[in-house]
Design an enzyme around this catalytic site. Sequence first.
Site, PDB file in Angstrom:
ATOM      1  N   ASP A  99      28.477  56.659   5.475  1.00 59.93           N
ATOM      2  CA  ASP A  99      29.430  55.703   6.034  1.00 59.93           C
ATOM      3  C   ASP A  99      29.743  54.620   4.997  1.00 59.93           C
ATOM      4  O   ASP A  99      28.874  53.825   4.652  1.00 59.93           O
ATOM      5  CB  ASP A  99      28.825  55.062   7.295  1.00 59.93           C
TER       6      ASP A  99
ATOM      7  N   HIS B 283      32.331  56.986   8.554  1.00 62.39           N
ATOM      8  CA  HIS B 283      32.235  56.047   9.681  1.00 62.39           C
ATOM      9  C   HIS B 283      32.563  56.727  11.006  1.00 62.39           C
ATOM     10  O   HIS B 283      32.092  56.297  12.056  1.00 62.39           O
ATOM     11  CB  HIS B 283      33.170  54.869   9.440  1.00 62.39           C
TER      12      HIS B 283
ATOM     13  N   SER C 180      31.207  51.259  16.002  1.00 60.93           N
ATOM     14  CA  SER C 180      31.582  50.273  14.992  1.00 60.93           C
ATOM     15  C   SER C 180      31.320  48.864  15.539  1.00 60.93           C
ATOM     16  O   SER C 180      30.175  48.546  15.867  1.00 60.93           O
ATOM     17  CB  SER C 180      33.043  50.467  14.566  1.00 60.93           C
TER      18      SER C 180
END
Length: 737
Positions: free
Chosen positions: A682, A714, A607
């Site tokens: 995602d 994600h 991320s």
Amino acid sequence: MTTKRTHRFISNARLCVMALLTMFSMTTVNAQQREFTLEDLNFGGNNYHNMQPKNKSLTWWGDQLVRRDVEECYIVDKKTGKEKLLFTLDDANACVGAKDGSNPIRHLLSATFPYPGKSLALINRKGERQLVDFKAKKTVWKQSTEGETFADWNAKSRAVAFVKDDNLYVTDAEGKTRQLTTDGSHDIVYGQSVHRDEFGIFKGTFWSPDGMKLAFYRMDQSMVTDYPLVNIDTRIATEVPTKYPMAGETSHKVTVGVYDLKTGKTIYLKAGDPTDRYFTNVAWSPAGEAVYMIELNRDQTDMELVKYDAATGEKLSTLYKEHDDKYVHPMNPITFLPWDADKFILQSEKDGYNHLYLFNTKGEQLKQITSGKWVVLDLIGFTSKTGEVLILSTESSPIQNNIYKVNIETGKRTLLDNGKGVHATTRGAGGHRYPILSASGRYVFDNYSEPDVPRRIDIIDVEKEKATSYFTADDPWAGFNVPEYSCGTIKAADGVTDLYYRMVKPVNFDPTKKYPTVVYVYGGPGIRNVEAKWLYASRGWETYMAQKGYLLFILDNRGSLDRGRDFEQATFRHLGIEEMKDQMKGVEYLKSLPYVDTTRMGVHGWSFGGYMTMSLMTTYPDVFKVGVAGGPVIDWKWYEVMYGERYMDTPQANPEGYAETSLINKAKNLKGKLQIIIGTNDPTVLPQHALSFIKKCNEIGTQPDFYVYPGEGHNMMGHQSVHLHERITQYFEDYLK
């Protein structure tokens, strides 16, 4: 006759035998030390639950502490920690008429005790919520749960709000269901979290204290562009679009409704045009006649605390305003004093750190309750008898969480725990710690750990400031070959600020050897990687890599969580730049260590950490030989409005910052081996990020590797996470070791 020479021979022989026995013994001990697998260490692993410190499921029944297990509930003696059986699963099933096995209650781990002094437990089974009287052994009330999503039950009125087929419903205590909305859809969202879960928002319904009025969110996102995610499991792939307001683009519009159970009417708060505004941190007055809300402009530079009439929706007053040239970031609704309906506590970072401020309902600040260069992490609750508030804070250490009681009148703070470690780790809704405090505020159950303590639970008598030890977990890693975990500080790139790091040395570490080293990084707002909890909060994958002969290094740079406003805002309008400077200070420290092989340095993150991984790989291509970036942001103009604009402003207002931090412009710099991993569905960091970087690399001739998890979001969920971390490991094994 034995000669001296013979004695010497026998003696030497004995020494040799003893040495051999010692070597054999050490070899045997080492052989007995087990090695970890990812099934042990990864949260998706088949044996992961057995490798975590044992825990106790606790809840309060008034001031009575109850331990819940699968088949029993026990009363815990708060002075001795001893337990007494309260009721069993068989008892509960007898109460609901399921003793014959038809639709039984499966376990008691989620039982709650909403009424102090009454022997009633709220227990769910398939299709029903039940209040059972475990002393009278009968069900006293039940309610259907069929079709409910986002359900929010209120103990006072026994009414439940829920979403069904995109619309909002309320069922009262008598079982009468009312449909509050009719236009719910993909475009119009009711009773759910809004503003993409920012500003501490985690739900969309808010009951008044008496449970007779319901405030709820309505989000119109019809004007927000659909991003085309795809479901490949249909015969022909179909679109599963998600609404995604990107930085600088059109955002959704939120309004707040109030439904009155007595009148059956719904009104909406008259807050004005919701365009480019955020409505956050909804709270009720103690009597339920008013709704309070913190409102922000789209720039997030100004916030207002506004009071509304719950019956008419009229705006009554603006009680408080706050401005910051960079951004304000309210995360908590106001909290009224239980003993004074005219006073409330507001949390604010206006002096540089999150602290508590006492206000009256006229909007006058009466005092600052807490102050200092540390952060109030949470307002746990109150002790009405002594007029104190309980908080969780970093006052003892930036990497600790400790419980204090604070006298609201004098500001005197008293530490209630042992002053070490990370305390109050039991979390409730939205991540808050409210369930740890008993109804009167007299007692706290404190679930905590320290770097060398897997888990302990103490019962704290707040009034007497005394803790009783209730539970100590065994080390679940006993018998395994465990690496060395350590913590320290280095100076940030500003030369002043202390940054905390965690180091995990290879198993059987030899300081005369040189080891391949992996920097694990997150680096963004909202996360603190290094904490004084068990193993300094080390992730299981770090242990797995240390077992394979790697050294792991994790540094919380400026911009990360719980160090105050200026620490976080150092990265404002140029995310990744100051963070990289700090991470390179960490690399500088690593290079000073004789056992770090500086020719074999890797980096990994997910991320924001994926963004940092690729930023470091393309900004310092001669430092990092290998990188694995998961779910990486590539260009902040493709990220969401609330988060992206808070930290970067809009692309229109900050074109230089967006250009400076875009990784598209750095694709040409890639030298080392880089693997990019994403989930194809995602909804947080959209696939457009990674695909755009790959496209640019194709154009200019650089060669990253790319791997996808079809249909995943994600984060890889379930056992796919084991597969993911094996893949990450193998990449370093192939190219760094």
